[in-house]
Motif scaffolding. Structure first.
Motif, mmCIF file in Angstrom:
data_model
loop_
_atom_site.group_PDB
_atom_site.id
_atom_site.type_symbol
_atom_site.label_atom_id
_atom_site.label_comp_id
_atom_site.label_asym_id
_atom_site.label_seq_id
_atom_site.Cartn_x
_atom_site.Cartn_y
_atom_site.Cartn_z
ATOM 1 N N THR A 290 -32.018 35.952 36.946
ATOM 2 C CA THR A 290 -31.401 37.175 37.442
ATOM 3 C C THR A 290 -30.280 37.585 36.491
ATOM 4 O O THR A 290 -29.435 36.777 36.134
ATOM 5 C CB THR A 290 -30.812 36.978 38.852
ATOM 6 N N GLU A 291 -30.302 38.813 36.078
ATOM 7 C CA GLU A 291 -29.283 39.344 35.176
ATOM 8 C C GLU A 291 -28.306 40.201 35.968
ATOM 9 O O GLU A 291 -28.714 40.922 36.883
ATOM 10 C CB GLU A 291 -29.936 40.194 34.076
ATOM 11 N N PRO A 292 -27.020 40.177 35.617
ATOM 12 C CA PRO A 292 -26.066 41.040 36.322
ATOM 13 C C PRO A 292 -26.357 42.513 36.013
ATOM 14 O O PRO A 292 -26.850 42.846 34.942
ATOM 15 C CB PRO A 292 -24.708 40.626 35.771
ATOM 16 N N MET A 293 -26.066 43.346 36.969
ATOM 17 C CA MET A 293 -26.246 44.782 36.797
ATOM 18 C C MET A 293 -25.154 45.307 35.876
ATOM 19 O O MET A 293 -24.038 44.790 35.864
ATOM 20 C CB MET A 293 -26.144 45.496 38.150
ATOM 21 N N LYS A 294 -25.479 46.334 35.141
ATOM 22 C CA LYS A 294 -24.475 46.999 34.324
ATOM 23 C C LYS A 294 -23.870 48.091 35.192
ATOM 24 O O LYS A 294 -24.575 48.974 35.661
ATOM 25 C CB LYS A 294 -25.093 47.584 33.065
#
Length: 182
Positions: A43-47
């Protein structure tokens, strides 16, 4: 709805200050959920993009100050209500328990009164029972008067605490000069 509006307002006011990561995840039923911690592997953090400037206008600062002031004034009122409820329980709780005991005693004495003999001995016993009932009722009346007096004092203490707290809030926000940057 009001709670969500209040939470949204707090988040809006604190958003420029916070710099936490936000992750977009799928919930158990497939709904979209936003979390501060990663939801699963990869899971990647949202920009996130901020549309707010790094500084606030005088109007924004005044609004923020008004919101905080109102919240603190409301807290003073809530603290007063909590104080009164606590004092009422502390003062009248034991009195209500005592009232129940006295009511049972009076009911028993009334039962004995109804079964007394109609002779001289019965009349003497009846007078004694009536004296006991009267004594119990007078004692309970005196206790209620004392409790009412204690509650009156407690109301004044709770009210004085609220006035002091409101005065502190007034002083805090009348001398505060709103900052124009974060």
């Amino acid at each position: 709805m009001k709670a969500n509006l209040g939470i949204g307002l707090v988040l809006l006011l604190l958003a420029p200050v916070a710099s936490a990561q936000v992750y977009k995840c799928k919930g158990a039923s497939g709904e979209t959920v936003y979390a501060q911690d990663p939801c699963g592997g990869g899971t990647e953090p949202m920009k996130l993009r901020s549309t707010r400037a790094a500084s606030q206008t005088a109007g924004e600062a005044a609004n923020r100050s008004a919101v905080y002031r109102t919240a603190e004034m409301n807290d003073a009122g809530i603290a007063e209500r909590n104080c009164l409820q606590s004092e009422q329980s502390r003062i009248y709780g034991p009195l209500e328990a005592r009232t129940q005991v006295v009511d049972r005693q009076v009911a028993e004495l009334d039962r004995r009164l109804s079964s007394s003999n109609s002779n001289l001995a019965g009349a003497t016993a009846e007078a004694g029972i009536r004296a006991q009932i009267s004594s119990l009722q007078q004692s309970l009346s005196a206790e209620r008067i004392a409790a009412d007096s204690q509650m009156s004092s407690a109301r004044e203490r709770c009210s004085a605490n609220r006035r002091d707290r409101e005065s502190q809030v007034q002083d805090k926000y009348s001398t505060a000069t709103p900052s124009t940057s974060y």
